[in-house]
Design an enzyme around this catalytic site. Structure first.
Site, PDB file in Angstrom:
ATOM      1  N   ASP A  28     -40.875  60.875  87.308  1.00 38.05           N
ATOM      2  CA  ASP A  28     -41.344  62.267  87.280  1.00 38.05           C
ATOM      3  C   ASP A  28     -41.774  62.598  85.852  1.00 38.05           C
ATOM      4  O   ASP A  28     -40.976  62.487  84.920  1.00 38.05           O
ATOM      5  CB  ASP A  28     -40.200  63.189  87.735  1.00 38.05           C
ATOM      6  CG  ASP A  28     -40.690  64.573  88.142  1.00 38.05           C
ATOM      7  OD1 ASP A  28     -41.879  64.871  87.896  1.00 38.05           O
ATOM      8  OD2 ASP A  28     -39.884  65.339  88.689  1.00 38.05           O
ATOM      9  N   ASP A 122     -47.875  64.113  89.646  1.00 39.92           N
ATOM     10  CA  ASP A 122     -47.020  63.739  88.514  1.00 39.92           C
ATOM     11  C   ASP A 122     -45.725  63.049  88.899  1.00 39.92           C
ATOM     12  O   ASP A 122     -44.852  62.892  88.048  1.00 39.92           O
ATOM     13  CB  ASP A 122     -46.696  64.983  87.672  1.00 39.92           C
ATOM     14  CG  ASP A 122     -45.719  65.916  88.367  1.00 39.92           C
ATOM     15  OD1 ASP A 122     -45.818  66.051  89.599  1.00 39.92           O
ATOM     16  OD2 ASP A 122     -44.858  66.487  87.696  1.00 39.92           O
ATOM     17  N   GLU A 123     -45.571  62.628  90.134  1.00 35.87           N
ATOM     18  CA  GLU A 123     -44.337  61.924  90.462  1.00 35.87           C
ATOM     19  C   GLU A 123     -44.560  60.953  91.608  1.00 35.87           C
ATOM     20  O   GLU A 123     -45.467  61.119  92.419  1.00 35.87           O
ATOM     21  CB  GLU A 123     -43.209  62.891  90.795  1.00 35.87           C
ATOM     22  CG  GLU A 123     -43.458  63.758  91.994  1.00 35.87           C
ATOM     23  CD  GLU A 123     -42.278  64.668  92.278  1.00 35.87           C
ATOM     24  OE1 GLU A 123     -41.183  64.173  92.555  1.00 35.87           O
ATOM     25  OE2 GLU A 123     -42.466  65.890  92.219  1.00 35.87           O
TER      26      GLU A 123
END
Length: 419
Positions: A28, A122-123
């Site tokens: 993350d 983003d993860e």
DNA sequence: TCTGGGGTCCTTCAGCTC
DNA sequence: TCTGGAGCTGAAGGACCC
């Protein structure tokens, strides 16, 4: 980026944790949108920065940890964030840049494992079981990933390493910012049971309040509650799911490919609107955007749904399932408009409208039937021509006449043809 | 305090068919 | 022929996620 914050007592490591059997990584990025925006504004590093739109009704997309120290969180109304941190610099989101950085990060993940499941820009989850012989134990792979991303992208990330997706996700959240946390397989239950119920995936404000009413404060409390009690209070699936997670039972695999099930767009007006012509025009724009995205993805859908949110924030949805799948802008708009008109609203103040196409299948699967439909054929060809023009001259270069800004106002308003 | 935008999944209910 | 129940589907709303 998780919105729920929680913490557990710090633990000191006399020796590296046992990561055997911990083949799931959750990676993350730390304050991704803010970190990415600061790449072009290094002068703002170490200062409070808020990423969000300038509109009066926009919310915070992300904020640097310096701004978070003042209580700013993602999804918070911008007006409130500015009050909490009046000296923060506010930057407009740069979605193209975020997408480009995300692509590079996902490529880094793919170089480590072929089992990568992106959750958002983003993860992602990684299953590294097939990479251990080549790259070493999971915690070493996680460390290498963090170093590579920091070197190549200039932003930091946090990684959770565990035996299951749920625990890996919790661990990355606890490791933030810029950290790495391994939860050994044999410590999974003890790790989970110390957490508050709100830390569990799938427990939002409503479910947390419901659990509190049952006197359940920690994951251990949930684990020691009969599953039938949880099912009665929360529903069959949620109750059973939470009970399993509370005991560390989570057999979900890391799935690289996830097929989209719906595509849609919605828009909050800068000010509440009660003019049906204005709302019809917005429905046309949203239907056009939705259809273009479906065609771009090679998908067609069979159910058209609309969402209407009123000034008091109550929200309704209406939907219709068509005889055939479609990716035709005009057909989606006509259905959306009919659904809206059937509401019979008399000058109701509308805050938001949305259009969504559901029941998606590959457009190739329905192409034959579609071509047999003559009236639709013309619109389909028109859409294809618009798509080609958009590719060549830029998105939005060709659009319905009613969406072109008028030079004169007033008398023109009532004469726009949206049919 | 005053709540975006893009999604997924679950629950409940009604209508239909067998 | 009527009726009740099971099972399916569509519609609507709600909660949750990032």
């Amino acid at each position: 980026m998780s919105r729920r914050q929680f913490s557990v007592p710090a633990r000191t490591e006399a020796q590296p944790p046992d990561d055997s059997g911990c083949t799931v990584l959750h990676v993350d990025m730390d304050a991704f949108y803010a970190s990415a925006s600061l790449l072009s504004r290094p002068d703002l590093r170490g200062t409070p920065v808020i990423i969000g739109g300038a509109g009066g009704r926009s919310v915070v997309l992300s904020a640097t940890y310096e701004a978070r120290a003042f209580g700013v969180t993602s999804a918070m109304p911008m007006a409130r964030a500015r009050r909490l941190c009046p000296h923060a610099v506010v930057l407009e989101p740069d979605h193209r840049r975020y997408a480009a950085i995300s692509d590079a990060i996902m490529a880094t993940f793919s170089s480590v494992s072929e089992h990568v499941e992106p959750l958002s820009l983003d993860e992602a989850f990684l299953d590294v079981s097939g990479a251990i012989r080549r790259l070493g134990p999971p915690s070493r792979i996680a460390g290498q990933l963090r170093d590579t991303i920091a070197d190549e992208q200039g932003i930091t990330c946090s990684v959770g390493v565990a035996a299951t997706k749920f625990v890996a996700k919790l661990a990355s959240g606890l490791a933030k910012p810029d950290g790495l946390l391994v939860v050994p397989r044999h410590e999974t239950v003890a790790f989970l049971h110390q957490l508050p119920v709100g830390a569990m995936w799938g427990v939002g404000d409503k479910t947390e309040a419901q659990l509190h009413r049952l006197g359940l404060r920690t994951v251990a409390d949930v684990a020691h509650t009969p599953v039938d009690t949880l099912r009665r209070a929360l529903g069959d699936a949620v109750g059973r799911g939470l009970h399993d997670l509370a005991w560390g039972r989570d057999d979900r695999r890391v799935v690289p490919e996830r097929r989209e099930k719906s595509i849609g767009a919605d828009e909050t007006f800068a000010h509440d609107v009660d003019d049906p012509t204005h709302i019809h025009r917005e429905l046309l724009r949203l239907a056009d955007r939705t259809a273009a995205r479906a065609r771009s993805a090679g998908m067609a859908g069979r159910t058209v749904s609309i969402k209407v949110r009123f000034a008091d924030f109550t929200t309704i949805t209406r939907s219709r399932t068509l005889r055939q799948h479609t990716d035709v802008s005009q057909e989606i708009f006509a259905t959306a408009r009919e659904l809206y008109d059937r509401l019979g609203l008399q000058r109701a103040r509308v805050r938001l409208v949305g259009v969504r196409l559901e029941g998606l299948v590959s457009a190739g699967e329905v192409a034959v039937q579609g071509l047999l439909d003559e009236p639709e054929h013309g619109w389909r060809e028109a859409d294809r021509a618009v798509d080609r023009a958009g590719t060549r001259f830029g998105a939005g270069s060709v659009r319905p006449a009613s969406l072109i800004p008028q030079r004169r106002s007033g008398s023109q308003e009532g004469r726009r043809d949206l049919s």
